[in-house]
Design a protein around this motif. Structure first.
Motif, short mmCIF file in Angstrom:
data_model
loop_
_atom_site.label_atom_id
_atom_site.label_comp_id
_atom_site.label_asym_id
_atom_site.label_seq_id
_atom_site.Cartn_x
_atom_site.Cartn_y
_atom_site.Cartn_z
N VAL A 1 6.08 4.72 -7.38
CA VAL A 1 6.02 5.82 -6.32
C VAL A 1 4.66 6.32 -6.04
O VAL A 1 4.37 6.58 -4.86
N ALA A 2 3.70 6.61 -7.09
CA ALA A 2 2.40 7.07 -6.59
C ALA A 2 1.64 6.17 -5.91
O ALA A 2 0.96 6.71 -4.90
N SER A 3 1.61 4.83 -6.07
CA SER A 3 0.81 3.91 -5.20
C SER A 3 1.46 3.88 -3.72
O SER A 3 0.65 3.75 -2.87
N GLY A 4 2.63 4.14 -3.68
CA GLY A 4 3.32 4.02 -2.29
C GLY A 4 2.79 5.18 -1.51
O GLY A 4 2.54 5.19 -0.34
N ALA A 5 3.24 6.43 -2.17
CA ALA A 5 2.70 7.78 -1.54
C ALA A 5 1.14 7.69 -1.21
O ALA A 5 0.73 8.27 -0.25
N LYS A 6 0.42 7.19 -2.12
CA LYS A 6 -1.12 7.23 -1.98
C LYS A 6 -1.59 6.04 -0.68
O LYS A 6 -2.12 6.66 0.04
N SER A 7 -0.87 5.14 -0.45
CA SER A 7 -1.15 4.26 0.49
C SER A 7 -0.73 4.99 1.87
O SER A 7 -1.46 4.83 3.06
N ILE A 8 0.45 5.82 1.88
CA ILE A 8 1.03 6.14 3.16
C ILE A 8 -0.02 7.51 3.30
O ILE A 8 -0.35 7.68 4.84
N SER A 9 -0.55 8.28 2.55
CA SER A 9 -1.38 9.38 2.68
C SER A 9 -2.77 8.95 3.25
O SER A 9 -3.31 9.50 4.16
N LYS A 10 -3.16 7.80 2.81
CA LYS A 10 -4.65 7.28 3.28
C LYS A 10 -4.34 6.59 4.81
O LYS A 10 -5.25 6.87 5.58
N ILE A 11 -3.23 6.10 4.98
CA ILE A 11 -3.06 5.59 6.55
C ILE A 11 -3.01 6.86 7.40
O ILE A 11 -3.60 6.80 8.44
N LEU A 12 -2.19 7.95 6.92
CA LEU A 12 -2.02 8.95 7.89
C LEU A 12 -3.30 9.69 8.05
O LEU A 12 -3.69 10.15 9.15
N PHE A 13 -4.02 9.86 7.00
CA PHE A 13 -5.40 10.52 7.06
C PHE A 13 -6.46 9.71 7.99
O PHE A 13 -7.16 10.33 8.62
N GLY A 14 -6.22 8.45 7.72
CA GLY A 14 -7.07 7.96 8.68
C GLY A 14 -6.81 8.05 10.13
O GLY A 14 -7.70 7.91 10.86
N LEU A 15 -5.31 7.86 10.51
CA LEU A 15 -5.25 7.93 11.81
C LEU A 15 -5.40 9.49 12.35
O LEU A 15 -5.76 9.38 13.41
N ALA B 1 3.57 12.22 -9.00
CA ALA B 1 4.23 11.11 -9.50
C ALA B 1 3.29 10.44 -10.28
O ALA B 1 3.73 9.89 -11.46
N GLY B 2 2.01 10.33 -10.03
CA GLY B 2 1.12 9.76 -11.08
C GLY B 2 1.07 10.33 -12.26
O GLY B 2 0.90 9.67 -13.54
N GLY B 3 0.97 11.42 -12.23
CA GLY B 3 1.04 12.52 -13.70
C GLY B 3 2.18 12.45 -14.32
O GLY B 3 2.16 12.28 -15.53
N LEU B 4 3.19 12.04 -13.82
CA LEU B 4 4.57 11.99 -14.57
C LEU B 4 4.82 10.52 -14.96
O LEU B 4 5.79 10.23 -15.36
N GLY B 5 3.97 9.46 -14.36
CA GLY B 5 4.29 8.19 -14.77
C GLY B 5 4.79 7.19 -13.80
O GLY B 5 5.28 6.01 -14.13
N PHE B 6 5.05 7.85 -12.77
CA PHE B 6 6.01 6.81 -11.79
C PHE B 6 4.80 6.00 -11.08
O PHE B 6 4.45 6.50 -9.78
N THR B 7 4.32 5.04 -11.55
CA THR B 7 3.22 4.28 -10.79
C THR B 7 3.60 3.95 -9.56
O THR B 7 2.83 3.80 -8.62
#
Length: 57
Positions: A23-37, A15-21
């Protein structure tokens, strides 16, 4: 749980590569939370196994 973190990481990169900022920031936040857990659960299980004397590497 690590699988979901990696899926959201890939979604955020695409999403970041395609310019959907948004969506990209939301997915990044979710992935950081899940990885931390996942990391916290992994460390907890390693400590519990070590305390029980059954740590195998």
């Amino acid at each position: 749980m690590l699988k979901w973190a990696l899926i959201f990481l890939v979604i955020s990169l695409i999403a970041g590569g395609l310019g959907f900022t948004g969506v990209a920031s939301g997915a990044k936040s979710i992935s950081k939370i899940l990885f931390g857990l996942f990391l916290a659960m992994f460390i907890l299980l390693i400590l519990l196994a070590w305390g029980a004397g059954e740590l195998v590497f």
